[in-house]
Design a protein around this motif. Sequence first.
Motif, PDB file in Angstrom:
ATOM      1  N   GLY A  59       0.767  -0.899  -0.149  1.00  0.00           N
ATOM      2  CA  GLY A  59      -0.408  -0.256  -0.114  1.00  0.00           C
ATOM      3  C   GLY A  59       0.896   0.796  -0.141  1.00  0.00           C
ATOM      4  N   PHE A  60       2.085   1.389   1.413  1.00  0.00           N
ATOM      5  CA  PHE A  60       2.971   2.515   0.948  1.00  0.00           C
ATOM      6  C   PHE A  60       3.858   2.688  -0.264  1.00  0.00           C
ATOM      7  N   CYS A  61       4.055   1.256  -1.085  1.00  0.00           N
ATOM      8  CA  CYS A  61       4.986   1.121  -1.966  1.00  0.00           C
ATOM      9  C   CYS A  61       3.945   1.815  -2.830  1.00  0.00           C
ATOM     10  N   ASP A  62       2.606   1.573  -3.298  1.00  0.00           N
ATOM     11  CA  ASP A  62       2.230   1.918  -4.510  1.00  0.00           C
ATOM     12  C   ASP A  62       1.851   3.598  -4.400  1.00  0.00           C
ATOM     13  N   GLY A  63       1.378   3.885  -3.232  1.00  0.00           N
ATOM     14  CA  GLY A  63       1.094   5.219  -2.658  1.00  0.00           C
ATOM     15  C   GLY A  63       2.434   6.167  -2.757  1.00  0.00           C
ATOM     16  N   VAL A  64       3.689   6.343  -3.119  1.00  0.00           N
ATOM     17  CA  VAL A  64       4.696   7.134  -3.688  1.00  0.00           C
ATOM     18  C   VAL A  64       5.120   6.985  -4.778  1.00  0.00           C
ATOM     19  N   PHE A  65       5.062   5.341  -5.853  1.00  0.00           N
ATOM     20  CA  PHE A  65       4.865   5.390  -7.147  1.00  0.00           C
ATOM     21  C   PHE A  65       3.891   6.349  -7.619  1.00  0.00           C
ATOM     22  N   LEU A  66       2.817   6.507  -7.293  1.00  0.00           N
ATOM     23  CA  LEU A  66       1.486   6.828  -7.605  1.00  0.00           C
ATOM     24  C   LEU A  66       2.492   8.423  -7.976  1.00  0.00           C
ATOM     25  N   PHE A  91       8.422  -4.078  -9.154  1.00  0.00           N
ATOM     26  CA  PHE A  91       8.561  -3.902  -7.693  1.00  0.00           C
ATOM     27  C   PHE A  91       7.299  -4.388  -7.304  1.00  0.00           C
ATOM     28  N   THR A  92       7.533  -5.693  -7.363  1.00  0.00           N
ATOM     29  CA  THR A  92       6.372  -6.751  -6.894  1.00  0.00           C
ATOM     30  C   THR A  92       6.573  -8.106  -6.468  1.00  0.00           C
ATOM     31  N   ALA A  93       6.767  -8.545  -5.540  1.00  0.00           N
ATOM     32  CA  ALA A  93       6.781  -9.823  -4.857  1.00  0.00           C
ATOM     33  C   ALA A  93       6.307 -11.497  -5.463  1.00  0.00           C
ATOM     34  N   SER A  94       5.304 -11.493  -6.336  1.00  0.00           N
ATOM     35  CA  SER A  94       5.089 -11.928  -6.852  1.00  0.00           C
ATOM     36  C   SER A  94       4.378 -12.227  -7.680  1.00  0.00           C
ATOM     37  N   ARG A  95       4.505 -13.722  -8.661  1.00  0.00           N
ATOM     38  CA  ARG A  95       4.021 -13.438 -10.405  1.00  0.00           C
ATOM     39  C   ARG A  95       2.474 -12.766 -10.125  1.00  0.00           C
ATOM     40  N   LEU A 202      11.759   7.838  -3.573  1.00  0.00           N
ATOM     41  CA  LEU A 202      12.192   6.676  -4.343  1.00  0.00           C
ATOM     42  C   LEU A 202      12.720   6.054  -3.122  1.00  0.00           C
ATOM     43  N   ASP A 203      13.938   6.642  -2.895  1.00  0.00           N
ATOM     44  CA  ASP A 203      14.843   5.632  -1.733  1.00  0.00           C
ATOM     45  C   ASP A 203      14.133   5.385  -1.008  1.00  0.00           C
ATOM     46  N   ASN A 204      12.845   6.471  -0.159  1.00  0.00           N
ATOM     47  CA  ASN A 204      11.859   5.608   0.969  1.00  0.00           C
ATOM     48  C   ASN A 204      11.490   4.120   0.685  1.00  0.00           C
ATOM     49  N   LEU A 205      11.651   3.550  -0.884  1.00  0.00           N
ATOM     50  CA  LEU A 205      10.378   2.175  -1.198  1.00  0.00           C
ATOM     51  C   LEU A 205      11.023   0.963  -0.324  1.00  0.00           C
ATOM     52  N   GLY A 206      10.760   0.574  -0.288  1.00  0.00           N
ATOM     53  CA  GLY A 206      10.742  -0.843   0.911  1.00  0.00           C
ATOM     54  C   GLY A 206       9.234  -1.662   1.970  1.00  0.00           C
ATOM     55  N   SER A 207       9.478  -2.330   1.698  1.00  0.00           N
ATOM     56  CA  SER A 207       8.658  -3.462   2.549  1.00  0.00           C
ATOM     57  C   SER A 207       9.093  -4.919   3.535  1.00  0.00           C
ATOM     58  N   ALA A 208       8.764  -5.130   4.884  1.00  0.00           N
ATOM     59  CA  ALA A 208       8.711  -5.399   5.398  1.00  0.00           C
ATOM     60  C   ALA A 208       7.315  -6.608   5.990  1.00  0.00           C
ATOM     61  N   THR A 209       6.464  -6.525   5.006  1.00  0.00           N
ATOM     62  CA  THR A 209       5.448  -7.366   4.845  1.00  0.00           C
ATOM     63  C   THR A 209       5.571  -9.249   4.302  1.00  0.00           C
ATOM     64  N   PHE A 210       6.595  -9.671   5.098  1.00  0.00           N
ATOM     65  CA  PHE A 210       7.573 -10.876   4.481  1.00  0.00           C
ATOM     66  C   PHE A 210       6.756 -11.791   4.500  1.00  0.00           C
ATOM     67  N   ARG A 211       5.222 -12.405   5.248  1.00  0.00           N
ATOM     68  CA  ARG A 211       3.878 -13.003   5.675  1.00  0.00           C
ATOM     69  C   ARG A 211       2.867 -12.900   4.603  1.00  0.00           C
ATOM     70  N   ALA A 212       2.984 -11.677   4.169  1.00  0.00           N
ATOM     71  CA  ALA A 212       2.114 -11.188   3.146  1.00  0.00           C
ATOM     72  C   ALA A 212       2.154 -11.308   1.730  1.00  0.00           C
ATOM     73  N   ASP A 213       3.578 -11.328   1.158  1.00  0.00           N
ATOM     74  CA  ASP A 213       4.249 -11.702   0.607  1.00  0.00           C
ATOM     75  C   ASP A 213       4.391 -12.917   0.327  1.00  0.00           C
ATOM     76  N   LEU A 214       4.840 -13.563   1.107  1.00  0.00           N
ATOM     77  CA  LEU A 214       4.960 -15.005   1.243  1.00  0.00           C
ATOM     78  C   LEU A 214       3.061 -15.554   1.157  1.00  0.00           C
ATOM     79  N   ALA A 215       2.199 -15.575   1.824  1.00  0.00           N
ATOM     80  CA  ALA A 215       1.015 -15.326   1.211  1.00  0.00           C
ATOM     81  C   ALA A 215       0.419 -15.123  -0.316  1.00  0.00           C
TER      82      ALA A 215
END
Length: 229
Positions: A59-66, A91-95, A202-215
């Motif tokens: 959510g945060f990353c998409d807001g930054v990109f927008l 910048f996406t974690a899965s197919r 753009l340097d502030n981009l980053g994600s720490a939602t590992f469980r959501a990425d695995l989901a």
Amino acid sequence: MRAAEAAALYRLMTWLSPSFPVGAFSYSSGIEWAVEAGDIADAASLQAWLTSMLTDGGGFCDGVFLAHAQRAASAGDEPALAGIAELASVFTASRERHLETSMQGRAFVEVARAAWNCASLDRLIASCGGAIVYPIAVGIVSAAHTIPLEPVVHAFLHAVVSNWISAGARLVPLGQTECQRLLARLEPAVTATAGRALNASLDNLGSATFRADLAGIRHETQYTRLFRS
């Protein structure tokens, strides 16, 4: 309200309404796997999951990109816009997450161009040079129509969270009133995340939602599925 402001509000409400045909209802962003795995079982656990996805994940990353895409498009900086669009696409974690954001982006652009075309939109679309993911699509269309950035980011994140709640409601399941309570409880997180995204580089981009990425990754091989992601 001036005529230009009324027109901007009308378009923004239309484009980010659940009725705008981008196919958002068919994607769960990995929530379907999280429900099956037991990570999400009720309104409280859904709220915790969505808060993390919003504030510390996609959510945060998409807001930054927008925000960066809209600024580049508004300034006519086509090389910068192309770079932002390319970065957002990878910048996406899965197919499935990539399928979700690219398909919604393409649908958003196609419908906006068919019903709300304007002189600069085709040029901005062409400058992206490839797949346009959902936040980039919203950024360039809103820039082409000179809609102020701040309400666009807030409305976009509201739409994203609303769709996540809709998916959760069908999977947990939850009633309509409980969904509205959940949306109300997430209002401070949406507001704060929009503010962060508007001020982030753009340097502030980053994600720490590992469980959501695995989901999102594990949903690809989930045996029974209602959603495409």
